[in-house]
Design a protein around this motif. Sequence first.
Motif, PDB file in Angstrom:
ATOM      1  N   ILE A   1      14.383 -11.444  -9.893  1.00  0.00           N
ATOM      2  CA  ILE A   1      15.564 -10.393  -9.988  1.00  0.00           C
ATOM      3  C   ILE A   1      16.315 -10.325  -8.660  1.00  0.00           C
ATOM      4  CG2 ILE A   1      16.071  -8.092 -10.354  1.00  0.00           C
ATOM      5  CD1 ILE A   1      13.990  -8.222 -12.697  1.00  0.00           C
ATOM      6  N   ILE A   2      15.646 -10.219  -7.654  1.00  0.00           N
ATOM      7  CA  ILE A   2      16.216  -9.916  -6.477  1.00  0.00           C
ATOM      8  C   ILE A   2      16.908 -11.328  -5.835  1.00  0.00           C
ATOM      9  CG2 ILE A   2      15.717 -10.210  -3.691  1.00  0.00           C
ATOM     10  CD1 ILE A   2      15.375  -7.391  -5.223  1.00  0.00           C
ATOM     11  N   TRP A   3      16.465 -12.260  -6.144  1.00  0.00           N
ATOM     12  CA  TRP A   3      17.418 -13.421  -5.998  1.00  0.00           C
ATOM     13  C   TRP A   3      18.775 -13.325  -6.822  1.00  0.00           C
ATOM     14  CZ3 TRP A   3      12.932 -17.708  -7.857  1.00  0.00           C
ATOM     15  CH2 TRP A   3      11.761 -17.333  -7.022  1.00  0.00           C
ATOM     16  N   ASP A   4      18.881 -13.047  -7.883  1.00  0.00           N
ATOM     17  CA  ASP A   4      19.862 -12.885  -8.637  1.00  0.00           C
ATOM     18  C   ASP A   4      20.858 -11.658  -8.040  1.00  0.00           C
ATOM     19  OD1 ASP A   4      20.748 -14.212 -10.906  1.00  0.00           O
ATOM     20  OD2 ASP A   4      20.736 -12.156 -12.264  1.00  0.00           O
ATOM     21  N   VAL A   5      20.308 -10.807  -7.650  1.00  0.00           N
ATOM     22  CA  VAL A   5      21.013  -9.685  -7.217  1.00  0.00           C
ATOM     23  C   VAL A   5      21.886 -10.363  -5.898  1.00  0.00           C
ATOM     24  CG1 VAL A   5      20.953  -7.623  -5.628  1.00  0.00           C
ATOM     25  CG2 VAL A   5      19.730  -7.634  -7.876  1.00  0.00           C
ATOM     26  N   ILE A   6      20.786 -11.018  -5.091  1.00  0.00           N
ATOM     27  CA  ILE A   6      21.463 -11.893  -3.627  1.00  0.00           C
ATOM     28  C   ILE A   6      22.654 -12.740  -4.292  1.00  0.00           C
ATOM     29  CG2 ILE A   6      21.024 -13.341  -1.827  1.00  0.00           C
ATOM     30  CD1 ILE A   6      18.189 -11.892  -1.953  1.00  0.00           C
ATOM     31  N   ILE A   7      22.291 -13.570  -5.256  1.00  0.00           N
ATOM     32  CA  ILE A   7      23.379 -14.662  -5.457  1.00  0.00           C
ATOM     33  C   ILE A   7      24.541 -14.018  -6.190  1.00  0.00           C
ATOM     34  CG2 ILE A   7      22.410 -15.376  -7.846  1.00  0.00           C
ATOM     35  CD1 ILE A   7      23.314 -17.760  -5.099  1.00  0.00           C
ATOM     36  N   ILE A   8      24.427 -12.954  -7.042  1.00  0.00           N
ATOM     37  CA  ILE A   8      25.733 -12.423  -7.609  1.00  0.00           C
ATOM     38  C   ILE A   8      26.644 -11.696  -6.622  1.00  0.00           C
ATOM     39  CG2 ILE A   8      26.184 -10.601  -8.987  1.00  0.00           C
ATOM     40  CD1 ILE A   8      24.042 -11.346 -11.037  1.00  0.00           C
ATOM     41  N   SER A   9      25.815 -11.224  -5.599  1.00  0.00           N
ATOM     42  CA  SER A   9      26.616 -10.620  -4.667  1.00  0.00           C
ATOM     43  C   SER A   9      27.608 -11.464  -3.834  1.00  0.00           C
ATOM     44  CB  SER A   9      26.109  -9.585  -3.412  1.00  0.00           C
ATOM     45  OG  SER A   9      24.761  -9.282  -4.217  1.00  0.00           O
ATOM     46  N   THR A  10      26.668 -12.630  -3.380  1.00  0.00           N
ATOM     47  CA  THR A  10      27.292 -13.835  -2.763  1.00  0.00           C
ATOM     48  C   THR A  10      28.523 -14.428  -3.426  1.00  0.00           C
ATOM     49  OG1 THR A  10      25.112 -14.154  -1.591  1.00  0.00           O
ATOM     50  CG2 THR A  10      26.712 -15.858  -1.519  1.00  0.00           C
ATOM     51  N   TYR A  11      28.134 -14.853  -4.770  1.00  0.00           N
ATOM     52  CA  TYR A  11      29.009 -15.275  -5.689  1.00  0.00           C
ATOM     53  C   TYR A  11      30.255 -14.361  -5.964  1.00  0.00           C
ATOM     54  CZ  TYR A  11      31.021 -18.594  -9.222  1.00  0.00           C
ATOM     55  OH  TYR A  11      31.825 -19.366  -9.795  1.00  0.00           O
ATOM     56  N   LEU A  12      30.261 -13.259  -6.065  1.00  0.00           N
ATOM     57  CA  LEU A  12      31.299 -12.315  -6.224  1.00  0.00           C
ATOM     58  C   LEU A  12      32.115 -12.204  -5.072  1.00  0.00           C
ATOM     59  CD1 LEU A  12      32.471  -9.554  -7.654  1.00  0.00           C
ATOM     60  CD2 LEU A  12      30.943  -8.360  -6.168  1.00  0.00           C
ATOM     61  N   VAL A  13      31.657 -12.380  -3.632  1.00  0.00           N
ATOM     62  CA  VAL A  13      32.573 -12.255  -2.213  1.00  0.00           C
ATOM     63  C   VAL A  13      33.205 -13.965  -2.432  1.00  0.00           C
ATOM     64  CG1 VAL A  13      32.296 -12.657   0.164  1.00  0.00           C
ATOM     65  CG2 VAL A  13      31.119 -10.741  -0.984  1.00  0.00           C
ATOM     66  N   ILE A  14      32.441 -14.869  -2.719  1.00  0.00           N
ATOM     67  CA  ILE A  14      33.269 -16.293  -2.628  1.00  0.00           C
ATOM     68  C   ILE A  14      34.054 -16.534  -3.586  1.00  0.00           C
ATOM     69  CG2 ILE A  14      32.714 -18.544  -3.205  1.00  0.00           C
ATOM     70  CD1 ILE A  14      30.199 -18.664  -1.527  1.00  0.00           C
ATOM     71  N   SER A  15      33.888 -15.651  -4.821  1.00  0.00           N
ATOM     72  CA  SER A  15      35.026 -15.695  -5.832  1.00  0.00           C
ATOM     73  C   SER A  15      36.252 -15.005  -5.243  1.00  0.00           C
ATOM     74  CB  SER A  15      34.661 -15.157  -7.218  1.00  0.00           C
ATOM     75  OG  SER A  15      33.702 -15.698  -7.751  1.00  0.00           O
ATOM     76  N   PHE A  16      36.027 -13.861  -4.603  1.00  0.00           N
ATOM     77  CA  PHE A  16      37.332 -13.127  -4.080  1.00  0.00           C
ATOM     78  C   PHE A  16      37.785 -14.032  -2.969  1.00  0.00           C
ATOM     79  CE2 PHE A  16      35.736  -9.042  -5.639  1.00  0.00           C
ATOM     80  CZ  PHE A  16      36.825  -8.440  -6.122  1.00  0.00           C
ATOM     81  N   LEU A  17      37.038 -14.734  -2.205  1.00  0.00           N
ATOM     82  CA  LEU A  17      37.576 -15.514  -1.119  1.00  0.00           C
ATOM     83  C   LEU A  17      38.485 -16.652  -1.699  1.00  0.00           C
ATOM     84  CD1 LEU A  17      34.902 -15.527   1.696  1.00  0.00           C
ATOM     85  CD2 LEU A  17      37.055 -14.456   1.604  1.00  0.00           C
ATOM     86  N   LEU A  18      37.760 -17.262  -2.795  1.00  0.00           N
ATOM     87  CA  LEU A  18      38.415 -18.542  -3.396  1.00  0.00           C
ATOM     88  C   LEU A  18      39.970 -17.979  -3.854  1.00  0.00           C
ATOM     89  CD1 LEU A  18      35.831 -20.314  -5.596  1.00  0.00           C
ATOM     90  CD2 LEU A  18      37.356 -21.311  -3.834  1.00  0.00           C
ATOM     91  N   LEU A  19      39.877 -16.988  -4.654  1.00  0.00           N
ATOM     92  CA  LEU A  19      41.312 -16.467  -5.317  1.00  0.00           C
ATOM     93  C   LEU A  19      42.219 -16.068  -4.228  1.00  0.00           C
ATOM     94  CD1 LEU A  19      42.871 -15.416  -7.647  1.00  0.00           C
ATOM     95  CD2 LEU A  19      41.707 -13.222  -7.317  1.00  0.00           C
TER      96      LEU A  19
ATOM     97  N   PHE B   1      19.737   1.454  -5.976  1.00  0.00           N
ATOM     98  CA  PHE B   1      19.486   0.818  -4.552  1.00  0.00           C
ATOM     99  C   PHE B   1      17.955   0.709  -4.131  1.00  0.00           C
ATOM    100  CE2 PHE B   1      24.000   2.105  -4.219  1.00  0.00           C
ATOM    101  CZ  PHE B   1      24.559   0.802  -3.685  1.00  0.00           C
ATOM    102  N   TYR B   2      17.183   1.519  -5.219  1.00  0.00           N
ATOM    103  CA  TYR B   2      15.615   1.147  -4.752  1.00  0.00           C
ATOM    104  C   TYR B   2      15.608  -0.507  -4.680  1.00  0.00           C
ATOM    105  CZ  TYR B   2      14.584   5.989  -5.506  1.00  0.00           C
ATOM    106  OH  TYR B   2      14.550   7.345  -5.675  1.00  0.00           O
ATOM    107  N   VAL B   3      16.297  -1.150  -5.483  1.00  0.00           N
ATOM    108  CA  VAL B   3      16.203  -2.683  -5.512  1.00  0.00           C
ATOM    109  C   VAL B   3      16.396  -3.297  -4.220  1.00  0.00           C
ATOM    110  CG1 VAL B   3      17.389  -4.816  -6.349  1.00  0.00           C
ATOM    111  CG2 VAL B   3      17.115  -2.800  -7.986  1.00  0.00           C
ATOM    112  N   ILE B   4      17.176  -2.620  -3.291  1.00  0.00           N
ATOM    113  CA  ILE B   4      17.405  -3.068  -2.015  1.00  0.00           C
ATOM    114  C   ILE B   4      16.258  -2.441  -1.224  1.00  0.00           C
ATOM    115  CG2 ILE B   4      19.131  -3.419  -0.059  1.00  0.00           C
ATOM    116  CD1 ILE B   4      20.040  -4.591  -2.812  1.00  0.00           C
ATOM    117  N   ARG B   5      16.065  -1.237  -1.377  1.00  0.00           N
ATOM    118  CA  ARG B   5      15.141  -0.587  -0.637  1.00  0.00           C
ATOM    119  C   ARG B   5      13.616  -1.017  -0.599  1.00  0.00           C
ATOM    120  NH1 ARG B   5      14.754   6.019  -1.224  1.00  0.00           N
ATOM    121  NH2 ARG B   5      13.014   6.339   0.017  1.00  0.00           N
ATOM    122  N   TYR B   6      13.472  -1.344  -1.932  1.00  0.00           N
ATOM    123  CA  TYR B   6      11.952  -1.839  -1.894  1.00  0.00           C
ATOM    124  C   TYR B   6      12.063  -3.496  -2.278  1.00  0.00           C
ATOM    125  CZ  TYR B   6      11.057   3.276  -2.241  1.00  0.00           C
ATOM    126  OH  TYR B   6      11.127   4.638  -1.987  1.00  0.00           O
TER     127      TYR B   6
END
Lengths: 172, 452
Positions: free
Chosen positions: B146-164, B134-139
Amino acid sequence: MPLLNAQEAEEEYQDALVTLSFLEEDDSKIIRATARDMEGNPITDLELYFYVQRTFSLLPIGDFINFTDENGMVEVEFPGDLPGDKEGHVKIIVKLQDSDSYNDLTVERIKNWGIPTPVDQFEEKRSLWAAAANAPIALVLATSGMILAVWSIIGYIIFILFKISKLNKVNT
Amino acid sequence: MSKVLSKTDSEIFKSPREKDLLSHITSTSLKYKIWIAVLLVFVVFGLIGYYRQLKFGLVVTAMRDYTSWGIYISNFVFFVAISLVGSLFSSILKLNKNEWSRPLTRISEIIAVSAIICAAVIIIVDMGRPDRFFYVIRYLRIQSPIIWDVIIISTYLVISFLLLYISMLPDLGLCRDRLTSVPRWKKKLYRILALNWNDNPRQWKKLQKINKILAITVLPVAFAIHTITSWLFATTWRPGWDSTNLGPYFVSGAFMAGAAIIIVAMYFIREHMNLGRYITQGHFDKMSKLLVLLSLVYLYFNINEYLGPAFKMVGVEGEHITELFVGNYAPMYWLVQIGGLVLPIILLLFKPLRKPLPAFVISMLVLLGAWFKRFLIVIPSLQHPYLPIQGVDESYLHYNPTWEEWAITISSFAWFLLIITFLVKIFPVIPVKKEEAFIKSNSNSQSDNDEI
């Protein structure tokens, strides 16, 4: 004006007093160190080390070996080309080390004898390599915009799902 | 379906289609239990490896100062690649009105969900101190890819769940209504997830609307997720990564791997769930052709990626190319390029090889090639830094993954398959209800929806 940091005295060693004075003659700048014992007598043939504090280490200045004369004095010329901070301040350090008779001692003074160095704005400017708070505005706006756009759509979809859950069966 | 329904089945299911596509939920075979047990063995094996990694630190891996990204990151890139398959079916094929691909949409969405979960977890496994995640988020530093990747992976995770989830909503209503003999927890799950779905035409319309919005939204997000993953490499100054080609190279490779995994999944589902009527030979034929097309695009980007540096052979870049072409990694490199890319393209051009079994075998080759390709992208580059390697321990010069790394990596595949198996087991793997037919039939009258 003595600025002494006496080491913890050991029985066979004595404390020494080293005072620093700074002379400016024409273009040269001289550091004069005067060493005396606790009775105020000059200490002769005492080896002193002169340094200027740099970013990561101490820069030795003066001759290879600097001994005090019969008056307890030794003079070292301060190099004229050393950069200081933005006002030219440098930290000058004189050390008495590994003497056979005297305890180790360090004397430090700050003088504005360095060449003033303008503060490098490099790290304070907004850039890709700056700290988090100095991220480029365009990058912050672009990423925030994209995140906001996609997550707004996600929020809207969840809202529609909520509305779907509220629709009752037809003819019931 | 020509089979005559038993009385009990007839009472539960209102059509043969419902019976075909829902009956696997109500019964559990011995084969299924053995499959789960085997996967759990690998999971436990991986947990032991991870326990040792947590206890002793990353020193139990073969990663050192130079090869600081090992098979964990190769595996991460592989899973991110696989996850793109959801967008291929739910967006590209759907928006292009490819009706034939409809039965495969849910399989692709399930695989995407599982893959993106595993990708996200693998990143945490790669951390020496996961408690500091969580330091990645905190700092947070928005300048870091790497932050772009964290953001996009979280977003894609939610979208993938929604698609299904969204495409499955009508079927969840069906599960809630039909599957009354399942355990209580399943009944509760269907009731909660079905969101009061009752085939109201307005519900269908709203669902269609958000389906379309999602289908459009997922495309740029899917492209972004793998492009940003490629930027993790492209923005790091190492030979082989210093390339403007890396984004499309990664994305095209991802679609190829995605198509291959769909063929593999189709084969297993068709064989083990008796769904030959729904996943036909025609599907294998079309998917194989699609795989050829996607492989050709990937081959094109491969040529772009290697031809330029190989022609110039400049400095460390040249050393890197030499290492791949004729050096230590040459056997793996040529096996991957020929066995996992060129050969499948040639083989799948022949119609007999686009039948289920050969297509499955060829797709397995593609998948194996895709995994080792990620290995070749990550590891050899790290072993050729631009600054000379001096005064380091011998172990820093090579990278041979330890058993802990292999155990964790294999267990990640077990998790991947477990998640897919779980989702396939409790939900209909092929859409039971067809929305268009429903809307059409409801425009005139409130007919029997279950016969659609």
